[in-house]
Motif scaffolding. Structure first.
Motif, PDB file in Angstrom:
ATOM      1  N   LEU A   1       0.797  -1.223   0.000  1.00 38.47           N
ATOM      2  CA  LEU A   1       0.000   0.000   0.000  1.00 38.47           C
ATOM      3  C   LEU A   1       0.837   1.284   0.000  1.00 38.47           C
ATOM      4  N   PRO A   2       1.945   1.366   0.750  1.00 39.54           N
ATOM      5  CA  PRO A   2       2.700   2.635   0.746  1.00 39.54           C
ATOM      6  C   PRO A   2       3.285   3.003  -0.613  1.00 39.54           C
ATOM      7  N   VAL A   3       3.458   2.041  -1.515  1.00 38.61           N
ATOM      8  CA  VAL A   3       4.060   2.352  -2.821  1.00 38.61           C
ATOM      9  C   VAL A   3       3.116   2.032  -3.979  1.00 38.61           C
ATOM     10  N   MET A   4       1.871   1.679  -3.671  1.00 39.74           N
ATOM     11  CA  MET A   4       0.942   1.303  -4.737  1.00 39.74           C
ATOM     12  C   MET A   4       0.668   2.462  -5.685  1.00 39.74           C
TER      13      MET A   4
ATOM     14  N   PHE B   1     -23.808   3.699   6.011  1.00 41.62           N
ATOM     15  CA  PHE B   1     -22.588   3.666   5.217  1.00 41.62           C
ATOM     16  C   PHE B   1     -21.769   2.437   5.580  1.00 41.62           C
ATOM     17  N   GLU B   2     -21.072   1.930   4.589  1.00 44.58           N
ATOM     18  CA  GLU B   2     -20.284   0.715   4.777  1.00 44.58           C
ATOM     19  C   GLU B   2     -18.927   0.897   4.103  1.00 44.58           C
ATOM     20  N   HIS B   3     -17.852   0.567   4.828  1.00 42.99           N
ATOM     21  CA  HIS B   3     -16.511   0.578   4.242  1.00 42.99           C
ATOM     22  C   HIS B   3     -16.342  -0.703   3.430  1.00 42.99           C
ATOM     23  N   VAL B   4     -16.031  -0.543   2.158  1.00 44.96           N
ATOM     24  CA  VAL B   4     -15.958  -1.706   1.283  1.00 44.96           C
ATOM     25  C   VAL B   4     -14.528  -2.076   0.934  1.00 44.96           C
ATOM     26  N   ASN B   5     -13.555  -1.295   1.332  1.00 44.89           N
ATOM     27  CA  ASN B   5     -12.161  -1.569   1.013  1.00 44.89           C
ATOM     28  C   ASN B   5     -11.305  -1.484   2.267  1.00 44.89           C
ATOM     29  N   ASN B   6     -10.082  -1.922   2.139  1.00 45.69           N
ATOM     30  CA  ASN B   6      -9.098  -1.721   3.189  1.00 45.69           C
ATOM     31  C   ASN B   6      -8.936  -0.222   3.431  1.00 45.69           C
ATOM     32  N   PRO B   7      -9.063   0.256   4.680  1.00 45.26           N
ATOM     33  CA  PRO B   7      -8.906   1.697   4.935  1.00 45.26           C
ATOM     34  C   PRO B   7      -7.593   2.267   4.418  1.00 45.26           C
ATOM     35  N   GLY B   8      -6.585   1.409   4.241  1.00 42.35           N
ATOM     36  CA  GLY B   8      -5.311   1.880   3.722  1.00 42.35           C
ATOM     37  C   GLY B   8      -5.386   2.383   2.303  1.00 42.35           C
ATOM     38  N   PHE B   9      -6.411   1.964   1.548  1.00 41.93           N
ATOM     39  CA  PHE B   9      -6.555   2.431   0.171  1.00 41.93           C
ATOM     40  C   PHE B   9      -6.888   3.929   0.128  1.00 41.93           C
TER      41      PHE B   9
ATOM     42  N   GLN C   1      -5.079   9.400  -2.001  1.00 41.29           N
ATOM     43  CA  GLN C   1      -4.528  10.730  -1.752  1.00 41.29           C
ATOM     44  C   GLN C   1      -3.174  10.903  -2.426  1.00 41.29           C
ATOM     45  N   ARG C   2      -2.332   9.870  -2.369  1.00 31.97           N
ATOM     46  CA  ARG C   2      -1.012   9.975  -3.004  1.00 31.97           C
ATOM     47  C   ARG C   2      -1.119   9.968  -4.529  1.00 31.97           C
ATOM     48  N   VAL C   3      -2.102   9.234  -5.054  1.00 33.16           N
ATOM     49  CA  VAL C   3      -2.311   9.262  -6.503  1.00 33.16           C
ATOM     50  C   VAL C   3      -2.689  10.668  -6.948  1.00 33.16           C
TER      51      VAL C   3
END
Length: 780
Positions: free
Chosen positions: A543-546, A576-584, A589-591
Motif C-alpha cells: 500500500l505505501p508504494v501502490m 454507510f459501509e466501508h468496502v475496502n481496506n482503509p489503507g486504500f 490521496q497519493r495518486v
C-alpha cells in the motif's frame, strides 16, 4: 552441572496442581515450542524489515538461534524446551506442514505457462542451473575429502549442487514486487525462468534421494527412478484430468462442497505416501500433486485460503525450529570449513551471475539489466533449506557440511536485495503524450483513455455506468478503458500467485478472464456488449508504494483520466459501509498528488449504480457544481463528454456568492486569469449546447444560483430537492475560502458523507496541473 534430559511420558498432563510438569508431556511441550518459535521468528522479521529482507530470512535465522548455535548452548534450555525425546514428534508435524506447503508451491506454478514460456526463459533457467551445478561438482569433491564424508560422491553432488544452483521462486517474486521490477522487460523474463528453475530443482532432488538409498543392489536406484517417472506420468495424465473435472465443477458453483476439499487434502497425503513408498521423499509427491491441480479459477484459491494460515503460521515455523536445532554454526571452527564456505559462495554467485549476465546480454538486455537478472536468479529461500535438511536426514551431509551450506544460503539471501538495488534501477520511460486533461480536449476526436482502479467487485457497476455515459453512440470519440485491479501485497501464498500472474500481464480480456476472478469477468462481459475497448491489467503491491504503480500505468497507457473508487458505500437503508481496506484511502490521496493526468474519485451512493445505461432509453439527470477554477472547469469538460450520450441530460449549476468576500490568496489561486477562463468555458458551452455537430441540442442546461454563508450547505440544499443521479464536483474551487487537503475537497467531502436524504452519487474531479499546488514527489 548438566541437567538431565526431559523424558516424554504421555500426550496430555493432568495439570500442574496434580504434580505434572508440562514439559514432560507431548502436547503441552509442543505448544510451548510453537509459541517460542513464533515469537522469536516474528520479532526478527520486524527487526530486519527496515533492511528490506524477506520474512523467510528472519524465520531461518530464528530457527538457527533456537538451536545449538545460540540459545542451545544452555543445556538446561535445550533439555527442557527441545529435548531429544520430542524431536520425533516435532519433525513429524514439521514434515506434515511442509507437505501442504509444497502442495501450495506446486499450485503457484502454472504448467501451461511454463510450457509456453519460450526459449528465452528456458535458456536463462537452464544456464543458471547448469553452470553453478558444474561448479558444485568440484566443490563436492573437495568437501568429501576435506570432511571425510562417509557417502557416495553422486548423492553429495546433487545435495550440494541443488542449493547452489536453484532459485527460490516465492522469495524472488516478492523481492521483484517490492522493487517494482515485475512489469519491466526484466521481470517478464525472470518469472517464467524462475518457475522452470523451481521445477528442475525438485526433479534433481528426487534424483538425489533415489541414488542416495541404502540398498546394496546397484539396480535399486534405477528402479526407484523408473517408478518415480511412472508416478509423475500417472499424475499428469490421469490425476490431472480428474482434478480439472473437479475444478470445473467447483468453479461453476457459488459454494464449494466439502467432499471436493476432502478429496484434495487426502490426495495430497496419498501422493506423499506414494513417493515415500517408492523411495523418493514424500515432499516430492505433495509438490507434484500441487502441479496437477488447475491453478486458475475459484477452486485453487479456495484451497489456499482454507489451509494457508494454519500451515504457514503454526506448522511451518516448526520446520525452521527443527532445521535450526540441526544447525550448529559453531561446528565451522576450522580454516578449511571457512574456505569451503567462501568457495561455495563464490561458485554460487559467480556461476549464476556469469551465466545469467551472458544470457541476458545475448538477449539484448543492457549491462544493468543483465546484472539484475543475475542477482534475481541467485535468490535463495525455503526450498534450499528443505533440500539440505533432506540431505542431512538421509546421511549425505554431516553436521559441519550442513551448517556451511545453511550459512551460504543465508548470506546469498541477505545480499540479493542490496545487490539488485545497487546494480539495477528500473527505468520507466513512458511514451510522451499531451492529452493529460479534459479541458480544451472534449471537442476533439482523439481516444478517451480511462484508467479505472478497482479494489473489489462492489465499485464495478457504478464505474461501468460512468464509462458507458462517456461513450458516444456515433463513435465520434472512441473510449478505451484500462481496468487496473489493485491487490495488496502480503506474505500470503495467494498474494504470490497473483504476483506471478500479474507480472507483465496485459492481454485480451478473454485470456485474462479465463485465468482470473469475477472482476475481469465483469469487464470482459462489458467489452462484449459495448463498443468500448477494454484492456484489463493487474497490480499487486504494498500500500505505501501502490500509487507509484498506478501513476506509472497511467503514464504508460497515456490515460487522460484516472478513476478511483471511494472507500465508503451507502446502502439502501441509508447507512454507510466501508468496502475496502482503509489503507486504500491514503493510496488515493497519493495518486492525486502525483498523477500524470486528471483524477476522479467516484463516490457511489446507490441510485447511479442501479441504473443500467446500456439497457435504458430514459433520460438521466447529471449536475455539474460550478464555482470556478481549474478543477471546476475539468468537471465542466467531463460533463460535456457525458452530454454527448443520448440518455444524459446535464445541468450546469453555477454558484455565485451574494456578496463578495475577502479571499486568502495564499491558500487559493483566485486570479483574473482563472476568472477569464471560467467565463470563456461557460461561453463556449452555450455555443455547443445550441449548435451541436448534428444540429440538435446536446442536453446541456445552465442555471445560476446565488448563495450566502456555507457553500457546501447551499449545494446540498439544492441537490436534495432535485433528482440528479450524479454530481460532478471540482476538488478545489477559487470561490471557497480555504483549501481542503482531503481527496474529495470541501464540497465533495460534504456531499459524500451527507445523510440519506441525498441520493446522488458524486464524482470529484481534479485537473492535471491545476492551479492548486501539489506535492509532486519524484516517483521511484
Amino acid at each position: 552441572m548438566a541437567s538431565s534430559c526431559t523424558n516424554i511420558v504421555g500426550a496430555v498432563s493432568n495439570g500442574v496442581l496434580q504434580g505434572d510438569h508440562p514439559t514432560n508431556f507431548a502436547l503441552p511441550l509442543l505448544i510451548i515450542q510453537i509459541t517460542i518459535v513464533i515469537v522469536v521468528t516474528r520479532t526478527l522479521a520486524r527487526v530486519i524489515k527496515p533492511l528490506r529482507q524477506p520474512r523467510v530470512l528472519a524465520e531461518i535465522i530464528g530457527g538457527v538461534l533456537l538451536g545449538p548455535t545460540a540459545f542451545g548452548r544452555n543445556r538446561t534450555y535445550m533439555h527442557t524446551i527441545f529435548p531429544k525425546s520430542s524431536m520425533t514428534l516435532l519433525d513429524t508435524i514439521a514434515t506434515i506442514g511442509l507437505l501442504f506447503f509444497l502442495f501450495m508451491v506446486g499450485l503457484e506454478l502454472d504448467l501451461k505457462e511454463i510450457q509456453k514460456s519460450g526459449k528465452i526463459a528456458a535458456t536463462i533457467a537452464l544456464s543458471g542451473i547448469v553452470v553453478p551445478f558444474l561448479g558444485g561438482i568440484g566443490v563436492s569433491t573437495l568437501m568429501k575429502k576435506a570432511f571425510n564424508l562417509n557417502t557416495d560422491l553422486g548423492p553429495l553432488i546433487v545435495f550440494v549442487g541443488v542449493p547452489v544452483s536453484i532459485t527460490a521462486f516465492p522469495v524472488l517474486v516478492r523481492i521483484m514486487a517490492e522493487r517494482r521490477v515485475l512489469g519491466t522487460k526484466l521481470g517478464r523474463m525472470v518469472i517464467p525462468a524462475a518457475a522452470i528453475n523451481d521445477v528442475c530443482a525438485w526433479i534433481l532432488l528426487a534424483v538425489g534421494v533415489a541414488i542416495a538409498g541404502h540398498s546394496k543392489n546397484p539396480a535399486t536406484p534405477a528402479y526407484v527412478l523408473i517408478s518415480g517417472i511412472g508416478f509423475v506420468t500417472f499424475m499428469l495424465v490421469v490425476v490431472r484430468r480428474y482434478m480439472c473435472w473437479v475444478a470445473h465443477r467447483v468453479n461453476g458453483q457459488g459454494a464449494v462442497r466439502e467432499i471436493y476439499v476432502l478429496i484434495t487434502l487426502v490426495a495430497v497425503l496419498l501422493s506423499a505416501f506414494a513417493t515415500d513408498l517408492i523411495g523418493i521423499h514424500s515432499l516430492f509427491g505433495a509438490f507434484v500433486f500441487g502441479l496437477v491441480v488447475p491453478p486458475e479459477g475459484h477452486f485453487a484459491k479456495m484451497l489456499i485460503e482454507k489451509i494457508e494460515d494454519f500451515i504457514t503460521v503454526l506448522m511451518l515455523p516448526l520446520f525452521f525450529a527443527s532445521s535450526g536445532l540441526k544447525t550448529n554454526l559453531g561446528s565451522i571452527n576450522s580454516g578449511k570449513g571457512v574456505g569451503v564456505l567462501f568457495l561455495l559462495i563464490f561458485t554460487a554467485t559467480v556461476g549464476k551471475m556469469a551465466a545469467s549476465v551472458a544470457v541476458g546480454i545475448f538477449f539484448k538486455l543492457n549491462i544493468h539489466e543483465a546484472f539484475g537478472l543475475g542477482f534475481l536468479m541467485n535468490t535463495k529461500g525455503l526450498a534450499e533449506l528443505i533440500v539440505l535438511n533432506i540431505g542431512l536426514d538421509i546421511g549425505v551431509l554431516d553436521e559441519e557440511s550442513f551448517a556451511i551450506l545453511v550459512l551460504m544460503c543465508l548470506i546469498l539471501m541477505f545480499f540479493t536485495t542490496p545487490g539488485l538495488m545497487a546494480f539495477y534501477k528500473p527505468a520507466r520511460n513512458p511514451v510522451p503524450y499531451t492529452q493529460r486533461k479534459l479541458e480544451g480536449s472534449y471537442l476533439k476526436k482523439d481516444e478517451f483513455r480511462i484508467l479505472a482502479c478497482v479494489y473489489g467487485t462492489r465499485s464495478i457497476p457504478a464505474l461501468l455506468n460512468l464509462v458507458e455515459a462517456c461513450r458516444c453512440t456515433n463513435n465520434k470519440r472512441p473510449v478505451k478503458l484500462f481496468p487496473l485491479h489493485l491487490t495488496e501485497l502480503s506474505e500470503r501464498t495467494l498474494s504470490i500467485i497473483n504476483l506471478s500472474r500479474a507480472a507483465g500481464q496485459e492481454a485480451v480480456p478473454t485470456k485474462v478472464c479465463s485465468r482470473d476472478d469475477d472482476i475481469f469477468v465483469a469487464f470482459d462481459a462489458y467489452s462484449r456488449i459495448s463498443k468500448v475497448s477494454v484492456r484489463p491489467m493487474s497490480v499487486v503491491s504494498q500500500l505505501p508504494v501502490m500509487h507509484y504503480d498506478i501513476c506509472n500505468a497511467a503514464a504508460e497507457k497515456r490515460a487522460m483520466v484516472i478513476i478511483l473508487p471511494y472507500d465508503v458505500y451507502q446502502k439502501e437503508d441509508g447507512t454507510f459501509e466501508h468496502v475496502n481496506n482503509p489503507g486504500f484511502k491514503s493510496v488515493s490521496q497519493r495518486v492525486m498528488q502525483q498523477a500524470p493526468c486528471s483524477v476522479c474519485v467516484l463516490v457511489d451512493r446507490g441510485p447511479w449504480s442501479s441504473v443500467q445505461l446500456s439497457n435504458t432509453l430514459s433520460s438521466q439527470k447529471v449536475a455539474i457544481i460550478f464555482f470556478g477554477g481549474a478543477d471546476d472547469r475539468e468537471a465542466l469538460a467531463f460533463g460535456c463528454t457525458l452530454a454527448e450520450h443520448p440518455c444524459m441530460k446535464v445541468w450546469i449549476l453555477r454558484f455565485i456568492p451574494a456578496r463578495m468576500v475577502a479571499i486568502d490568496i495564499d491558500n487559493v489561486a483566485d486570479t483574473e486569469s482563472d476568472r477569464k477562463r471560467d467565463e470563456e468555458a461557460i461561453a463556449a458551452l452555450n455555443i455547443v449546447a445550441v449548435d451541436g455537430d448534428d444540429g440538435s441540442s446536446q442536453g446541456i442546461y445552465y442555471e445560476e444560483h446565488a448563495y450566502e454563508g456555507d457553500a457546501a450547505r447551499a449545494v446540498y440544499t439544492l441537490v436534495c430537492a432535485s433528482d440528479f443521479l450524479l454530481l460532478l464536483v471540482g476538488r478545489q474551487s477559487i470561490r471557497l475560502h480555504h483549501r481542503d487537503n482531503s481527496e474529495l475537497g470541501a464540497i465533495g467531502d460534504f456531499l459524500a458523507n451527507a445523510g440519506p436524504e441525498m441520493k446522488s452519487s458524486v464524482l470529484v474531479i481534479q485537473q492535471h496541473n491545476s492551479s492548486f499546488p501539489q506535492d509532486h514527489n519524484t516517483t521511484a
